[in-house]
Design a protein around this motif. Structure first.
Motif, PDB file in Angstrom:
ATOM      1  N   LEU A 103      46.622  44.114  43.057  1.00  0.00           N
ATOM      2  CA  LEU A 103      46.993  43.601  42.035  1.00  0.00           C
ATOM      3  C   LEU A 103      47.921  42.407  42.291  1.00  0.00           C
ATOM      4  O   LEU A 103      48.582  42.295  43.306  1.00  0.00           O
ATOM      5  N   ASP A 142      38.115  36.669  38.614  1.00  0.00           N
ATOM      6  CA  ASP A 142      38.015  37.334  39.879  1.00  0.00           C
ATOM      7  C   ASP A 142      38.261  38.712  40.053  1.00  0.00           C
ATOM      8  O   ASP A 142      37.835  39.125  41.122  1.00  0.00           O
ATOM      9  N   THR A 143      38.673  39.259  39.023  1.00  0.00           N
ATOM     10  CA  THR A 143      39.061  40.792  39.178  1.00  0.00           C
ATOM     11  C   THR A 143      37.446  41.482  39.381  1.00  0.00           C
ATOM     12  O   THR A 143      36.493  41.090  38.522  1.00  0.00           O
ATOM     13  N   THR A 174      31.474  43.657  38.915  1.00  0.00           N
ATOM     14  CA  THR A 174      32.069  44.117  37.599  1.00  0.00           C
ATOM     15  C   THR A 174      31.359  44.955  36.874  1.00  0.00           C
ATOM     16  O   THR A 174      30.251  45.042  37.064  1.00  0.00           O
ATOM     17  N   THR A 193      42.378  42.888  41.440  1.00  0.00           N
ATOM     18  CA  THR A 193      42.633  42.912  39.828  1.00  0.00           C
ATOM     19  C   THR A 193      43.595  41.693  39.889  1.00  0.00           C
ATOM     20  O   THR A 193      44.728  41.634  40.617  1.00  0.00           O
ATOM     21  N   VAL A 194      43.391  40.724  39.119  1.00  0.00           N
ATOM     22  CA  VAL A 194      44.111  39.462  38.743  1.00  0.00           C
ATOM     23  C   VAL A 194      44.601  39.600  37.324  1.00  0.00           C
ATOM     24  O   VAL A 194      43.898  39.192  36.383  1.00  0.00           O
ATOM     25  N   SER A 195      45.981  39.549  37.158  1.00  0.00           N
ATOM     26  CA  SER A 195      46.522  39.772  35.908  1.00  0.00           C
ATOM     27  C   SER A 195      47.929  39.648  35.899  1.00  0.00           C
ATOM     28  O   SER A 195      48.618  39.867  36.721  1.00  0.00           O
ATOM     29  N   GLN A 222      39.490  47.128  45.150  1.00  0.00           N
ATOM     30  CA  GLN A 222      39.332  46.700  43.986  1.00  0.00           C
ATOM     31  C   GLN A 222      40.408  45.372  44.171  1.00  0.00           C
ATOM     32  O   GLN A 222      41.590  45.576  44.610  1.00  0.00           O
ATOM     33  N   PRO A 233      41.611  35.457  36.663  1.00  0.00           N
ATOM     34  CA  PRO A 233      41.572  37.038  35.979  1.00  0.00           C
ATOM     35  C   PRO A 233      39.968  36.983  36.134  1.00  0.00           C
ATOM     36  O   PRO A 233      39.582  38.247  36.290  1.00  0.00           O
TER      37      PRO A 233
END
Length: 120
Positions: free
Chosen positions: A11, A89-90, A40, A117-119, A115, A87
């Motif tokens: 993350l 890129d998630t 995705t 996750t960009v957030s 995984q 985001p």
């Protein structure tokens, strides 16, 4: 057999960076092209970066200028440096390698995925 193991996902906040690694092991004579894909939910796996055995690289437009693919042939390892993450890129990121095995057998192998996750 040949195994590809990815690491480095996680993350990260928008604008941040991550570095993915993928190590190939097993019965390997040489590795030709290596690449990173991402997927995705509900979408096809897409190629985002590739590198040939001589170091030539190609990138998808969506990551050009932000991601850098590299490899260490002595370690049978490919890397993906991801900067200025967004985001969108998630995804689950997969590495792929075109491997030459003994007795002139050649096949493409996949890692298990990691995984990202960009957030905020």
């Amino acid at each position: 057999q040949v195994q590809l193991v990815e690491s480095g996902g996680g993350l990260v906040q928008p604008g941040g960076s991550l570095r993915l690694s993928c190590v190939a092991s097993g019965s390997i004579v040489s590795i030709n092209a290596m690449g990173w894909y991402r997927q995705t939910p509900g979408n096809q796996r897409e190629l985002i970066a590739a590198i040939s055995s001589d170091g030539s690289t190609n990138y998808a437009d969506s990551v050009k200028g932000r991601f850098t693919i590299s490899r260490d042939n002595a370690k049978n390892t490919v890397y993906l440096q991801m900067n200025s993450l967004k985001p969108e890129d998630t995804a689950v990121y997969y590495c792929n390698a075109d491997v030459l095995r003994p007795w002139n057998r050649r096949a493409a192998y996949w890692g298990q995925g990691t995984q990202v996750t960009v957030s905020s």
